[in-house]
Motif scaffolding. Structure first.
Motif, mmCIF file in Angstrom:
data_model
loop_
_atom_site.group_PDB
_atom_site.id
_atom_site.type_symbol
_atom_site.label_atom_id
_atom_site.label_comp_id
_atom_site.label_asym_id
_atom_site.label_seq_id
_atom_site.Cartn_x
_atom_site.Cartn_y
_atom_site.Cartn_z
ATOM 1 N N GLY A 1 44.153 2.804 46.876
ATOM 2 C CA GLY A 1 44.728 2.410 48.157
ATOM 3 C C GLY A 1 43.767 2.622 49.299
ATOM 4 O O GLY A 1 43.676 1.793 50.210
ATOM 5 N N TRP A 2 43.038 3.737 49.250
ATOM 6 C CA TRP A 2 42.060 4.003 50.298
ATOM 7 C C TRP A 2 40.936 2.973 50.266
ATOM 8 O O TRP A 2 40.472 2.516 51.300
ATOM 9 C CB TRP A 2 41.492 5.408 50.134
ATOM 10 C CG TRP A 2 42.455 6.487 50.501
ATOM 11 C CD1 TRP A 2 43.676 6.340 51.087
ATOM 12 C CD2 TRP A 2 42.284 7.898 50.315
ATOM 13 N NE1 TRP A 2 44.279 7.565 51.280
ATOM 14 C CE2 TRP A 2 43.451 8.527 50.815
ATOM 15 C CE3 TRP A 2 41.272 8.680 49.769
ATOM 16 C CZ2 TRP A 2 43.621 9.910 50.788
ATOM 17 C CZ3 TRP A 2 41.431 10.053 49.729
ATOM 18 C CH2 TRP A 2 42.590 10.662 50.241
ATOM 19 N N SER B 1 45.560 5.967 41.934
ATOM 20 C CA SER B 1 46.262 5.008 42.790
ATOM 21 C C SER B 1 46.011 5.299 44.266
ATOM 22 O O SER B 1 45.922 4.375 45.088
ATOM 23 C CB SER B 1 47.770 5.043 42.504
ATOM 24 O OG SER B 1 48.290 6.356 42.713
ATOM 25 N N THR B 2 45.863 6.597 44.603
ATOM 26 C CA THR B 2 45.573 6.957 45.991
ATOM 27 C C THR B 2 44.172 6.498 46.374
ATOM 28 O O THR B 2 43.968 5.921 47.452
ATOM 29 C CB THR B 2 45.696 8.475 46.189
ATOM 30 O OG1 THR B 2 47.043 8.879 45.905
ATOM 31 C CG2 THR B 2 45.350 8.876 47.622
#
Length: 208
Positions: free
Chosen positions: A26-27, A22-23
């Protein structure tokens, strides 16, 4: 962008596996459209694809493009990160020919002092010693690997090979301890492989 790109290379390189998908997602959404075909954008895309669907052909294609783009830019850290993912995919798929094809360039990057490439080359030499039946030398090479520059995926693989050499040398308790530690950082699928080593506790009389 240069500072952000450096951060992303590190996150998708030696820090990969310590960040949730998920990180990374997002990036990727935050990367400007004009930079998504840049080497760093491709690496981020490839790392995300690998975390969600490693068997998808697009994963391999994007990571290969990232490696070529970083090489064209003479960015050894970025190229090493991309090659690390390609090597892991080849290892996971048991594609010996793909691993051999990556070897020469990894050795070249080791020659210029690229840390991640050095760890991968060291692991390759350890596996070669294992194939020759020299468990003591294989273990010595594995013990010399600098874990600081390993992704959690590769750290688990190194631990797996260390445990295997320890078993070969009759050091069962040490092998089980190494496998136990590796399970904490291994992927769910790879934990099953490590579980087989843990079950050698039975040889020590430890029955659950």
């Amino acid at each position: 962008w240069e500072d952000v790109a450096e951060l992303l290379v590190r996150a998708c390189g030696s820090e990969y596996g310590r960040l949730p998908a998920s990180t990374l997602r997002g990036w990727r959404a935050a990367v400007p459209a004009t930079m998504r075909e840049h080497a760093t954008g491709l690496l981020l895309e490839g790392a995300l694809c690998k975390s969600t669907d490693p068997a998808e052909p697009r994963t391999l294609e994007v990571l290969e493009r990232a490696a070529h783009s970083f090489r064209a830019e003479d960015n050894t850290a970025g190229e090493a990160a991309a090659l690390s993912h390609l090597a892991h995919l080849a290892w996971w798929q048991q594609d010996a020919s793909a691993l051999r094809a990556l070897g020469p360039r990894i050795a070249e990057l080791e020659g210029v002092g690229e840390p991640l490439a050095t760890t991968l080359a060291s692991l390759g030499r350890a596996i070669a010693a294992d194939i020759r039946g020299d468990a003591a030398k294989a273990l010595a090479r594995l013990d010399a690997i600098d874990a600081e520059h390993l992704t959690s995926e590769w750290a688990a693989i190194v631990a797996f090979h260390r445990a295997g050499q320890l078993l070969t040398l009759g050091r069962i308790a040490e092998a089980v301890a190494v496998a136990e530690e590796a399970r904490a950082i291994a992927s769910p699928v790879f934990r099953l492989t490590l579980e087989a080593i843990r079950q050698t506790r039975w040889h020590l009389g430890e029955i659950d």
